[in-house]
Design a protein around this motif. Structure first.
Motif, PDB file in Angstrom:
ATOM      1  N   VAL A 611      25.049  28.295 -22.023  1.00 14.19           N
ATOM      2  CA  VAL A 611      24.198  27.098 -21.951  1.00 14.19           C
ATOM      3  C   VAL A 611      22.969  27.256 -22.832  1.00 14.19           C
ATOM      4  O   VAL A 611      22.556  26.324 -23.529  1.00 14.19           O
ATOM      5  N   PHE A 612      22.399  28.448 -22.843  1.00 12.87           N
ATOM      6  CA  PHE A 612      21.157  28.668 -23.580  1.00 12.87           C
ATOM      7  C   PHE A 612      21.394  29.127 -25.017  1.00 12.87           C
ATOM      8  O   PHE A 612      20.468  29.563 -25.688  1.00 12.87           O
ATOM      9  N   SER A 613      22.632  29.040 -25.474  1.00 11.62           N
ATOM     10  CA  SER A 613      22.907  29.372 -26.874  1.00 11.62           C
ATOM     11  C   SER A 613      22.717  28.173 -27.783  1.00 11.62           C
ATOM     12  O   SER A 613      22.740  28.311 -29.008  1.00 11.62           O
ATOM     13  N   GLU A 614      22.548  26.982 -27.205  1.00  7.95           N
ATOM     14  CA  GLU A 614      22.369  25.764 -27.993  1.00  7.95           C
ATOM     15  C   GLU A 614      20.885  25.406 -28.028  1.00  7.95           C
ATOM     16  O   GLU A 614      20.281  25.127 -26.993  1.00  7.95           O
ATOM     17  N   ARG A 615      20.312  25.415 -29.225  1.00 12.60           N
ATOM     18  CA  ARG A 615      18.863  25.255 -29.356  1.00 12.60           C
ATOM     19  C   ARG A 615      18.370  23.927 -28.784  1.00 12.60           C
ATOM     20  O   ARG A 615      17.321  23.871 -28.144  1.00 12.60           O
ATOM     21  N   GLU A 616      19.112  22.842 -28.990  1.00 11.11           N
ATOM     22  CA  GLU A 616      18.671  21.548 -28.460  1.00 11.11           C
ATOM     23  C   GLU A 616      18.596  21.574 -26.942  1.00 11.11           C
ATOM     24  O   GLU A 616      17.680  21.010 -26.339  1.00 11.11           O
ATOM     25  N   SER A 617      19.569  22.232 -26.304  1.00 10.47           N
ATOM     26  CA  SER A 617      19.557  22.334 -24.850  1.00 10.47           C
ATOM     27  C   SER A 617      18.346  23.124 -24.372  1.00 10.47           C
ATOM     28  O   SER A 617      17.686  22.751 -23.394  1.00 10.47           O
ATOM     29  N   VAL A 618      18.061  24.227 -25.060  1.00 13.15           N
ATOM     30  CA  VAL A 618      16.912  25.044 -24.689  1.00 13.15           C
ATOM     31  C   VAL A 618      15.628  24.240 -24.808  1.00 13.15           C
ATOM     32  O   VAL A 618      14.779  24.250 -23.894  1.00 13.15           O
ATOM     33  N   GLN A 619      15.470  23.512 -25.908  1.00 17.34           N
ATOM     34  CA  GLN A 619      14.249  22.745 -26.106  1.00 17.34           C
ATOM     35  C   GLN A 619      14.103  21.661 -25.045  1.00 17.34           C
ATOM     36  O   GLN A 619      13.003  21.424 -24.532  1.00 17.34           O
ATOM     37  N   ARG A 620      15.201  21.037 -24.683  1.00 15.66           N
ATOM     38  CA  ARG A 620      15.150  20.003 -23.648  1.00 15.66           C
ATOM     39  C   ARG A 620      14.675  20.606 -22.328  1.00 15.66           C
ATOM     40  O   ARG A 620      13.810  20.045 -21.651  1.00 15.66           O
ATOM     41  N   ILE A 621      15.255  21.747 -21.962  1.00 16.54           N
ATOM     42  CA  ILE A 621      14.884  22.375 -20.693  1.00 16.54           C
ATOM     43  C   ILE A 621      13.437  22.837 -20.714  1.00 16.54           C
ATOM     44  O   ILE A 621      12.668  22.600 -19.770  1.00 16.54           O
ATOM     45  N   VAL A 622      13.039  23.492 -21.799  1.00 18.60           N
ATOM     46  CA  VAL A 622      11.680  24.043 -21.871  1.00 18.60           C
ATOM     47  C   VAL A 622      10.634  22.935 -21.858  1.00 18.60           C
ATOM     48  O   VAL A 622       9.618  23.024 -21.160  1.00 18.60           O
ATOM     49  N   ARG A 623      10.857  21.877 -22.621  1.00 16.80           N
ATOM     50  CA  ARG A 623       9.855  20.811 -22.724  1.00 16.80           C
ATOM     51  C   ARG A 623       9.706  20.034 -21.417  1.00 16.80           C
ATOM     52  O   ARG A 623       8.608  19.644 -21.043  1.00 16.80           O
ATOM     53  N   ARG A 624      10.821  19.810 -20.727  1.00 17.89           N
ATOM     54  CA  ARG A 624      10.783  18.925 -19.563  1.00 17.89           C
ATOM     55  C   ARG A 624      10.663  19.656 -18.233  1.00 17.89           C
ATOM     56  O   ARG A 624      10.374  19.025 -17.213  1.00 17.89           O
ATOM     57  N   ALA A 625      10.904  20.956 -18.240  1.00 15.62           N
ATOM     58  CA  ALA A 625      10.862  21.708 -16.985  1.00 15.62           C
ATOM     59  C   ALA A 625       9.427  22.087 -16.633  1.00 15.62           C
ATOM     60  O   ALA A 625       9.032  23.251 -16.689  1.00 15.62           O
ATOM     61  N   THR A 626       8.628  21.085 -16.238  1.00 11.68           N
ATOM     62  CA  THR A 626       7.232  21.343 -15.887  1.00 11.68           C
ATOM     63  C   THR A 626       7.103  21.979 -14.507  1.00 11.68           C
ATOM     64  O   THR A 626       6.075  22.559 -14.180  1.00 11.68           O
ATOM     65  N   LEU A 632      15.611  22.452 -12.644  1.00 15.63           N
ATOM     66  CA  LEU A 632      16.957  22.337 -12.104  1.00 15.63           C
ATOM     67  C   LEU A 632      17.627  21.047 -12.568  1.00 15.63           C
ATOM     68  O   LEU A 632      18.815  21.036 -12.928  1.00 15.63           O
ATOM     69  N   ASP A 633      16.851  19.949 -12.597  1.00 15.63           N
ATOM     70  CA  ASP A 633      17.409  18.673 -13.051  1.00 15.63           C
ATOM     71  C   ASP A 633      17.878  18.763 -14.499  1.00 15.63           C
ATOM     72  O   ASP A 633      18.968  18.287 -14.849  1.00 15.63           O
ATOM     73  N   GLU A 634      17.040  19.357 -15.358  1.00 15.93           N
ATOM     74  CA  GLU A 634      17.386  19.440 -16.781  1.00 15.93           C
ATOM     75  C   GLU A 634      18.550  20.400 -17.012  1.00 15.93           C
ATOM     76  O   GLU A 634      19.414  20.154 -17.850  1.00 15.93           O
ATOM     77  N   LEU A 635      18.586  21.505 -16.258  1.00 12.80           N
ATOM     78  CA  LEU A 635      19.683  22.455 -16.410  1.00 12.80           C
ATOM     79  C   LEU A 635      21.011  21.805 -16.015  1.00 12.80           C
ATOM     80  O   LEU A 635      22.010  21.931 -16.727  1.00 12.80           O
ATOM     81  N   VAL A 636      21.009  21.083 -14.910  1.00 12.51           N
ATOM     82  CA  VAL A 636      22.226  20.404 -14.467  1.00 12.51           C
ATOM     83  C   VAL A 636      22.632  19.326 -15.477  1.00 12.51           C
ATOM     84  O   VAL A 636      23.817  19.153 -15.786  1.00 12.51           O
ATOM     85  N   ALA A 637      21.650  18.613 -16.011  1.00  7.78           N
ATOM     86  CA  ALA A 637      21.951  17.568 -16.995  1.00  7.78           C
ATOM     87  C   ALA A 637      22.594  18.167 -18.246  1.00  7.78           C
ATOM     88  O   ALA A 637      23.538  17.604 -18.809  1.00  7.78           O
ATOM     89  N   VAL A 638      22.090  19.320 -18.683  1.00  7.98           N
ATOM     90  CA  VAL A 638      22.663  19.988 -19.857  1.00  7.98           C
ATOM     91  C   VAL A 638      24.080  20.456 -19.551  1.00  7.98           C
ATOM     92  O   VAL A 638      25.006  20.297 -20.360  1.00  7.98           O
ATOM     93  N   ILE A 639      24.288  21.033 -18.377  1.00  5.48           N
ATOM     94  CA  ILE A 639      25.615  21.512 -17.995  1.00  5.48           C
ATOM     95  C   ILE A 639      26.609  20.357 -17.938  1.00  5.48           C
ATOM     96  O   ILE A 639      27.758  20.462 -18.381  1.00  5.48           O
ATOM     97  N   ASP A 640      26.154  19.220 -17.401  1.00  6.98           N
ATOM     98  CA  ASP A 640      27.038  18.061 -17.274  1.00  6.98           C
ATOM     99  C   ASP A 640      27.238  17.324 -18.588  1.00  6.98           C
ATOM    100  O   ASP A 640      28.022  16.389 -18.669  1.00  6.98           O
ATOM    101  N   GLY A 641      26.488  17.718 -19.618  1.00  5.75           N
ATOM    102  CA  GLY A 641      26.646  17.109 -20.942  1.00  5.75           C
ATOM    103  C   GLY A 641      26.029  15.744 -21.044  1.00  5.75           C
ATOM    104  O   GLY A 641      26.433  14.956 -21.898  1.00  5.75           O
TER     105      GLY A 641
END
Length: 641
Positions: A611-626, A632-641
């Motif tokens: 999951v964390f090998s894709e840079r866009e996914s990492v940036q989404r999680i890092v920026r929004r995971a305040t 958890l919401d962003e991680l699940v959203a990335v996993i679900d595509g």
């Protein structure tokens, strides 16, 4: 430092091969987006006639001349690196030493600058058994010829990116007039052919490194600096390789090597790049194995198999690994390490396999006192991965039903084509020959149909009655999507059990360092009663063996024993990124596994890293995971595509 960061930026873009924003690259390199823009300008200036980095609305990506720019970054004359090479060559070629003042004048630098360069030379001498003596105006190297060659190989290795061979680096190390360049081409091809004729498998990953040592030896002998004669004559396998090397070095490089040089190089060949290739040599190898090495390898492999639940306890695997370890033990005594250009990709793509290799390496270090670097651990990972690939279970295949209306033997021909082209990943378990099959009743993983289906979904693939390359590619893609969806679905189920709001922290401080960060996250799990302080110390010990930065954004520190009371993961977010090993990361996940969850280890570990090998996914999680909920919401959203 600026040039090193430019090279790191370009290396990231080359590896990813896709667009990346300035902000994400800034996090990865540890600078501001403005600096990224200036680095791109500087990188493109290295190749005036081409493009090293392309710019566009989506950010930046590697251009056609990216690799050329990487090489150009280390080839400029007059730079400190170039002076260092020149200075080392002059010291090695002058047994009585060099005149510091005259050398400074010849290199067009001040005496103070040359003194600083001599300091950099001293920094390279650790472990080489060489010393640099400065007396008045004279600087001189003291040490054996073997130690001096070791310095040359270290200098060449330091010039090479990620362990890959670079002929330009060897030329800078030995000098443009050296025989080194001639060793790569016909010489290398003939060496591989002759070794194959003797019945050996040749390790192409390590052969460039061995040929480099052959080039260094030929160059030193050509300068009248051979190894001192002495020792017994080469016999057996060593004698065979000595004869091959003597013939090829004289034929291709025009240098006649002495017996000491030939024995030394034959030992490098036998311990680095060849393995027995037929049954008779297989038995000979077993007879030549040190019983202590074989026993230790067998016991460590059995421990790893039990700890990670992996199928690696096989006689042929243990024998080949024991041979590798015996060779490794000899290389360790000589500090003659082998580089591995696949280390980074093995670590990021197969983190669980790499972790098994770290476990094995730790046992070897403890029992045989072999210090292991990441490149050497990667070779062990290749052994482990090869064994696991051969042991893959058939139930990992996707099942498929072919829908092909009956017309003579058309459906039989199609099934035969599918088996032949896709048999490694698809098992055909049924063939429907009706034009109106019971679509709802088809429950296989894939439906390969030659007619318009009455159902839809990712598992349905339309193919032609006579299978085409495009059909094969579509089935590959559909199979990949199904496997990924299943993996990530399992991951989501597991992860939701392992996270807790009390084990989440945002704003990791780079000043605390790697070990401080592990302790900070460890305290959160200790407070939950999941682990004790001993687990944290063992996680730090594991980190010292090999960095757990498995991608350019994620580190997963953990202890090698699954001793937690229950499985739990503490998450730390860093913005900006913080240094970790040789790179930088933005997410740190301290994982504590319990013995009861050993089977989940492979799923969680590898898929979490994926999951964390894709840079866009990492940036989404890092920026929004305040906060934890947002993470958890962003991680699940990335996993679900």
């Amino acid at each position: 430092m600026t040039r090193a960061r430019q090279d790191r930026l370009l290396g990231l873009l080359v590896r990813e091969g896709d667009w990346a924003t300035a902000a994400s690259l800034a996090d990865a390199v540890g600078v501001t987006p403005r600096s990224i823009r200036s680095y791109v300008t500087a990188l493109n200036a290295r190749v005036p006639a081409g493009t090293a980095v392309e710019s566009g609305p989506h950010g930046y990506r590697a251009g056609p001349e990216a690799t050329v720019a990487l090489r150009a970054g280390t080839a400029e004359t007059g730079t400190p690196r170039d002076r260092l090479h020149t200075l080392v060559r002059r010291l090695l070629d002058a047994p009585d030493g060099i005149d510091v003042y005259a050398t400074a004048d010849e290199l067009f630098v001040s005496t103070a600058t040359l003194d600083a360069d001599l300091g950099r030379v001293r920094a390279l001498l650790g472990g080489t058994e060489l010393t640099l003596e400065r007396s008045a105006a004279t600087a001189r190297l003291h040490g054996t010829e073997v130690a001096q060659r070791r310095l040359l190989s270290r200098l060449a290795h330091d010039e090479m990116d990620a362990g890959s061979f670079d002929l330009a680096a060897l030329r800078r190390t030995l000098g443009d007039e050296s025989v080194g360049a001639q060793a790569f081409g016909p010489f290398k091809a003939d060496l591989v052919a002759r070794l194959g004729a003797l019945g050996y498998f040749v390790n192409e990953i390590g052969i460039a490194d061995v040929v480099m040592h052959i080039a260094i030896a030929a160059d030193r002998v050509a300068r009248d600096r051979p190894l001192e004669a002495g020792g017994p004559d080469a016999t057996g396998a060593q004698g065979e390789v000595v004869a091959v090397l003597a013939d090829l070095v004289e034929q291709h490089l025009g240098v006649r090597l002495g017996s000491a040089d030939l024995r030394h190089l034959a030992t490098l060949v036998l311990t680095r790049i060849v393995a027995p290739g037929d049954a008779s040599r297989h038995e000979h190898t077993r007879a030549s194995l040190d019983p202590e090495v074989e026993t230790v390898v067998r016991e460590v492999v059995e421990q790893a198999a039990a700890e990670f639940l992996v199928d690696i306890v096989h006689e042929d695997f243990i024998l080949r690994l024991a041979l590798h370890v015996q060779n490794l033990r000899q290389r360790a005594r000589e500090q003659a390490w082998s580089r591995n250009p696949l280390t980074r990709s093995l670590k990021s793509t197969y983190p669980m396999i790499f972790d098994v290799a770290v476990f094995v390496a730790s046992g070897l270090h403890r029992r045989l006192d072999i210090p292991l670097l990441d490149d050497e651990i990667a070779y062990i990972a290749m052994h482990v991965g090869g064994r696991l690939e051969r042991s893959r279970r058939a139930d990992q295949l996707l099942t498929a039903t072919i829908v092909c209306p009956g017309y003579y033997e058309l459906h039989e021909l199609l099934r035969s084509s599918v088996d032949r082209s896709l048999g490694r990943e698809v098992e055909v378990v049924g063939v429907e020959t009706r034009v109106d099959p019971d679509w709802a009743g088809i429950d296989t993983d894939l439906v390969l149909t030659t007619i318009d289906p009455a159902i839809s979904g990712d598992r349905v693939v339309r193919i032609q009655p006579f299978l085409t390359d495009a059909d094969i590619e579509r089935v590959h893609q559909a199979g990949g999507r199904i496997r990924r969806t299943r993996r990530l679905a399992r991951l989501r189920t597991e992860l939701e059990r392992y996270f807790a709001a009390s084990a989440f922290v945002r704003g990791l401080d780079a000043a605390t360092g790697v070990e401080g960060t592990i302790r900070r996250l460890g305290d959160l799990l200790i407070a939950q009663g999941v682990i004790d302080q001993d687990y944290v110390e063992r996680a730090i010990e594991r980190e010292r063996l090999s960095s757990t930065a498995f991608t350019d954004a994620l580190a997963v520190p953990h202890a090698m024993g699954m001793t937690a009371t229950r499985t739990s993961i503490a998450i730390g977010i860093a913005e900006p990124s913080l240094p970790w090993g040789d790179g930088r990361v933005q997410v740190v996940a301290l994982v504590a596994f319990s013995q009861a969850d050993r089977e989940a280890f492979q799923t969680v570990f590898e898929q979490f890293v994926e999951v964390f090998s894709e840079r866009e996914s990492v940036q989404r999680i890092v920026r929004r995971a305040t906060d934890f909920s947002g993470f958890l919401d962003e991680l699940v959203a990335v996993i679900d595509g």
